[in-house]
Design a protein around this motif. Sequence first.
Motif, PDB file in Angstrom:
ATOM      1  N   ILE A 170       4.918   1.256  -1.537  1.00  0.00           N
ATOM      2  CA  ILE A 170       5.760   0.074  -1.717  1.00  0.00           C
ATOM      3  C   ILE A 170       5.167  -0.882  -2.755  1.00  0.00           C
ATOM      4  O   ILE A 170       5.609  -2.014  -2.884  1.00  0.00           O
ATOM      5  CB  ILE A 170       5.954  -0.674  -0.382  1.00  0.00           C
ATOM      6  CG1 ILE A 170       4.605  -1.072   0.232  1.00  0.00           C
ATOM      7  CG2 ILE A 170       6.753   0.170   0.598  1.00  0.00           C
ATOM      8  CD1 ILE A 170       4.726  -1.860   1.525  1.00  0.00           C
ATOM      9  N   LEU A 173       7.717  -2.278  -5.150  1.00  0.00           N
ATOM     10  CA  LEU A 173       8.867  -2.970  -4.583  1.00  0.00           C
ATOM     11  C   LEU A 173       8.659  -4.479  -4.619  1.00  0.00           C
ATOM     12  O   LEU A 173       7.528  -4.975  -4.644  1.00  0.00           O
ATOM     13  CB  LEU A 173       9.112  -2.508  -3.143  1.00  0.00           C
ATOM     14  CG  LEU A 173       9.386  -1.012  -2.956  1.00  0.00           C
ATOM     15  CD1 LEU A 173       9.596  -0.702  -1.473  1.00  0.00           C
ATOM     16  CD2 LEU A 173      10.584  -0.561  -3.771  1.00  0.00           C
ATOM     17  N   GLU A 174       9.756  -5.198  -4.598  1.00  0.00           N
ATOM     18  CA  GLU A 174       9.702  -6.657  -4.633  1.00  0.00           C
ATOM     19  C   GLU A 174       9.276  -7.211  -3.275  1.00  0.00           C
ATOM     20  O   GLU A 174       9.680  -6.709  -2.235  1.00  0.00           O
ATOM     21  CB  GLU A 174      11.076  -7.226  -5.000  1.00  0.00           C
ATOM     22  CG  GLU A 174      11.478  -6.984  -6.455  1.00  0.00           C
ATOM     23  CD  GLU A 174      10.590  -7.734  -7.437  1.00  0.00           C
ATOM     24  OE1 GLU A 174      10.173  -8.871  -7.091  1.00  0.00           O
ATOM     25  OE2 GLU A 174      10.302  -7.197  -8.515  1.00  0.00           O
ATOM     26  N   GLY A 175       8.480  -8.253  -3.312  1.00  0.00           N
ATOM     27  CA  GLY A 175       8.097  -8.958  -2.101  1.00  0.00           C
ATOM     28  C   GLY A 175       8.785 -10.311  -2.036  1.00  0.00           C
ATOM     29  O   GLY A 175       9.189 -10.863  -3.066  1.00  0.00           O
ATOM     30  N   THR A 176       8.907 -10.845  -0.817  1.00  0.00           N
ATOM     31  CA  THR A 176       9.539 -12.149  -0.611  1.00  0.00           C
ATOM     32  C   THR A 176       8.593 -13.051   0.168  1.00  0.00           C
ATOM     33  O   THR A 176       8.120 -12.665   1.244  1.00  0.00           O
ATOM     34  CB  THR A 176      10.848 -11.999   0.176  1.00  0.00           C
ATOM     35  OG1 THR A 176      11.729 -11.116  -0.520  1.00  0.00           O
ATOM     36  CG2 THR A 176      11.526 -13.349   0.358  1.00  0.00           C
ATOM     37  N   THR A 247      10.244  -9.241   7.801  1.00  0.00           N
ATOM     38  CA  THR A 247      10.991  -8.218   7.076  1.00  0.00           C
ATOM     39  C   THR A 247      10.044  -7.371   6.235  1.00  0.00           C
ATOM     40  O   THR A 247       8.882  -7.745   6.007  1.00  0.00           O
ATOM     41  CB  THR A 247      12.040  -8.861   6.162  1.00  0.00           C
ATOM     42  OG1 THR A 247      11.366  -9.595   5.124  1.00  0.00           O
ATOM     43  CG2 THR A 247      12.959  -9.803   6.936  1.00  0.00           C
ATOM     44  N   GLN A 248      10.555  -6.254   5.746  1.00  0.00           N
ATOM     45  CA  GLN A 248       9.751  -5.378   4.892  1.00  0.00           C
ATOM     46  C   GLN A 248       9.318  -6.104   3.622  1.00  0.00           C
ATOM     47  O   GLN A 248       8.165  -5.980   3.182  1.00  0.00           O
ATOM     48  CB  GLN A 248      10.550  -4.116   4.543  1.00  0.00           C
ATOM     49  CG  GLN A 248       9.815  -3.110   3.684  1.00  0.00           C
ATOM     50  CD  GLN A 248       8.806  -2.282   4.466  1.00  0.00           C
ATOM     51  OE1 GLN A 248       8.406  -2.660   5.566  1.00  0.00           O
ATOM     52  NE2 GLN A 248       8.392  -1.162   3.911  1.00  0.00           N
ATOM     53  N   SER A 249      10.216  -6.868   3.007  1.00  0.00           N
ATOM     54  CA  SER A 249       9.870  -7.563   1.764  1.00  0.00           C
ATOM     55  C   SER A 249       8.847  -8.659   2.024  1.00  0.00           C
ATOM     56  O   SER A 249       7.977  -8.929   1.183  1.00  0.00           O
ATOM     57  CB  SER A 249      11.124  -8.137   1.101  1.00  0.00           C
ATOM     58  OG  SER A 249      11.748  -9.096   1.924  1.00  0.00           O
ATOM     59  N   GLU A 250       8.918  -9.306   3.186  1.00  0.00           N
ATOM     60  CA  GLU A 250       7.908 -10.314   3.542  1.00  0.00           C
ATOM     61  C   GLU A 250       6.557  -9.654   3.770  1.00  0.00           C
ATOM     62  O   GLU A 250       5.516 -10.193   3.377  1.00  0.00           O
ATOM     63  CB  GLU A 250       8.352 -11.075   4.790  1.00  0.00           C
ATOM     64  CG  GLU A 250       9.501 -12.033   4.552  1.00  0.00           C
ATOM     65  CD  GLU A 250      10.021 -12.657   5.822  1.00  0.00           C
ATOM     66  OE1 GLU A 250      10.610 -13.757   5.752  1.00  0.00           O
ATOM     67  OE2 GLU A 250       9.854 -12.052   6.916  1.00  0.00           O
ATOM     68  N   ILE A 252       5.449  -6.959   2.309  1.00  0.00           N
ATOM     69  CA  ILE A 252       4.907  -6.630   0.995  1.00  0.00           C
ATOM     70  C   ILE A 252       4.238  -7.851   0.372  1.00  0.00           C
ATOM     71  O   ILE A 252       3.125  -7.763  -0.164  1.00  0.00           O
ATOM     72  CB  ILE A 252       6.030  -6.102   0.080  1.00  0.00           C
ATOM     73  CG1 ILE A 252       6.564  -4.762   0.607  1.00  0.00           C
ATOM     74  CG2 ILE A 252       5.541  -5.943  -1.356  1.00  0.00           C
ATOM     75  CD1 ILE A 252       7.826  -4.280  -0.085  1.00  0.00           C
ATOM     76  N   TRP A 253       4.905  -8.993   0.429  1.00  0.00           N
ATOM     77  CA  TRP A 253       4.344 -10.210  -0.150  1.00  0.00           C
ATOM     78  C   TRP A 253       3.047 -10.604   0.541  1.00  0.00           C
ATOM     79  O   TRP A 253       2.058 -10.986  -0.130  1.00  0.00           O
ATOM     80  CB  TRP A 253       5.347 -11.363  -0.047  1.00  0.00           C
ATOM     81  CG  TRP A 253       4.883 -12.618  -0.728  1.00  0.00           C
ATOM     82  CD1 TRP A 253       5.102 -12.978  -2.024  1.00  0.00           C
ATOM     83  CD2 TRP A 253       4.094 -13.674  -0.142  1.00  0.00           C
ATOM     84  NE1 TRP A 253       4.494 -14.192  -2.285  1.00  0.00           N
ATOM     85  CE2 TRP A 253       3.872 -14.642  -1.147  1.00  0.00           C
ATOM     86  CE3 TRP A 253       3.562 -13.891   1.124  1.00  0.00           C
ATOM     87  CZ2 TRP A 253       3.143 -15.813  -0.924  1.00  0.00           C
ATOM     88  CZ3 TRP A 253       2.822 -15.048   1.357  1.00  0.00           C
ATOM     89  CH2 TRP A 253       2.621 -15.995   0.342  1.00  0.00           C
ATOM     90  N   ASN A 284      -1.199  -1.827  -1.621  1.00  0.00           N
ATOM     91  CA  ASN A 284      -0.409  -2.926  -2.148  1.00  0.00           C
ATOM     92  C   ASN A 284      -1.213  -4.154  -2.552  1.00  0.00           C
ATOM     93  O   ASN A 284      -0.650  -5.135  -3.006  1.00  0.00           O
ATOM     94  CB  ASN A 284       0.649  -3.321  -1.116  1.00  0.00           C
ATOM     95  CG  ASN A 284       1.624  -2.186  -0.923  1.00  0.00           C
ATOM     96  OD1 ASN A 284       2.396  -1.871  -1.810  1.00  0.00           O
ATOM     97  ND2 ASN A 284       1.572  -1.542   0.228  1.00  0.00           N
TER      98      ASN A 284
END
Length: 334
Positions: A170, A173-176, A247-250, A252-253, A284
């Motif tokens: 990941i 992928l973009e993180g939030t 969430t997945q994007s959170e 990642i961030w 990551n």
Amino acid sequence: MMEKEIQRKKKVLIDLTNYGSLTAGFGQIAANYAAAFSSMPVEDLHFVYLLRQKYMQEFGSNVTSVPVRRINKFFPFTLPKVDVWHAVNQQRKLLRIAGGTKFIFTIHDFNFLTEKKPWKAKMYLRRMQNKVNKAAVVTTISHYVADVIRQHIDLKGKEIRVIYNGVERIDMLEGTQPSFATGRPFFFTIGQIRRKKNFHLLVDVMRHFPEYDLYICGDAHFAYAEEVRNLIREKQVTNVFLTDVITQSEKIWLYRSCEPFTVPHKNVIAGTLNLLQDIDCFWNQNHESVTVRLCMFHYLILVCNLISDFFTDNMQIVDVDIIVPFQGNQFPNT
């Protein structure tokens, strides 16, 4: 035409009952399985995903999704008839063996040997033995667990195959940024907020790091989560936050932005499953040096062996910082 195409193929059922629980190790594994098999270019296999009703969805033309129903537990014949049935972890209870079905049984850990009372541990061992008796092959996630299996289970001459858990890439992928992020440097840990994860230990640890925040992320509906919140209030610690599910994007961030990733799990050695999130972190992190703090009781040598056993050649850890000597409420001065 599509029906005839499916009929001629061997059917492989993957029990993905944990799908959707992304802050738990088994949930992460289920998500990776779902993505991997649905994109696999195979001509002679058709996959059947067993899912909870709320996570039913389309996974492509070579996957049929089947919902778990309460009746399945009492009447196994209501489950699909397949050629291969894969229980992707030892906690899966549903199984239908019919007409020569081959059963693949994957064992991740024996945590119950230390987490449960002796009588309950014996009951769990009997259940596991019964599953092994039915299995055509037993798989596990590390050589350490394979050795534990041989100690406690009668394999009756069956093969154990060690297949390491994969990790979703990941890093592209973009993180939030989550709304709870304060803007201060922070430590990060993730998992279900359950007693065996020992998150309460980190409350006192963070008193030694007033310049950092700690985000404990994961399913917090367990009674233990309220105990941790009460401890935070009693100790008047202002830099520890239980965020609940993210969430997945959170995620990642948080991985990309955290300082050390913190693992207080008492039984991280017994299973290696809890290291899945750690490896996610290694993939990551943008830091030149990755620091992982494994806050445990007595497992230094085993941790080192486990890490060397688990990581492949293309995953390099530049700096691993292992904090071990915690006993009771005694914490190191750092």
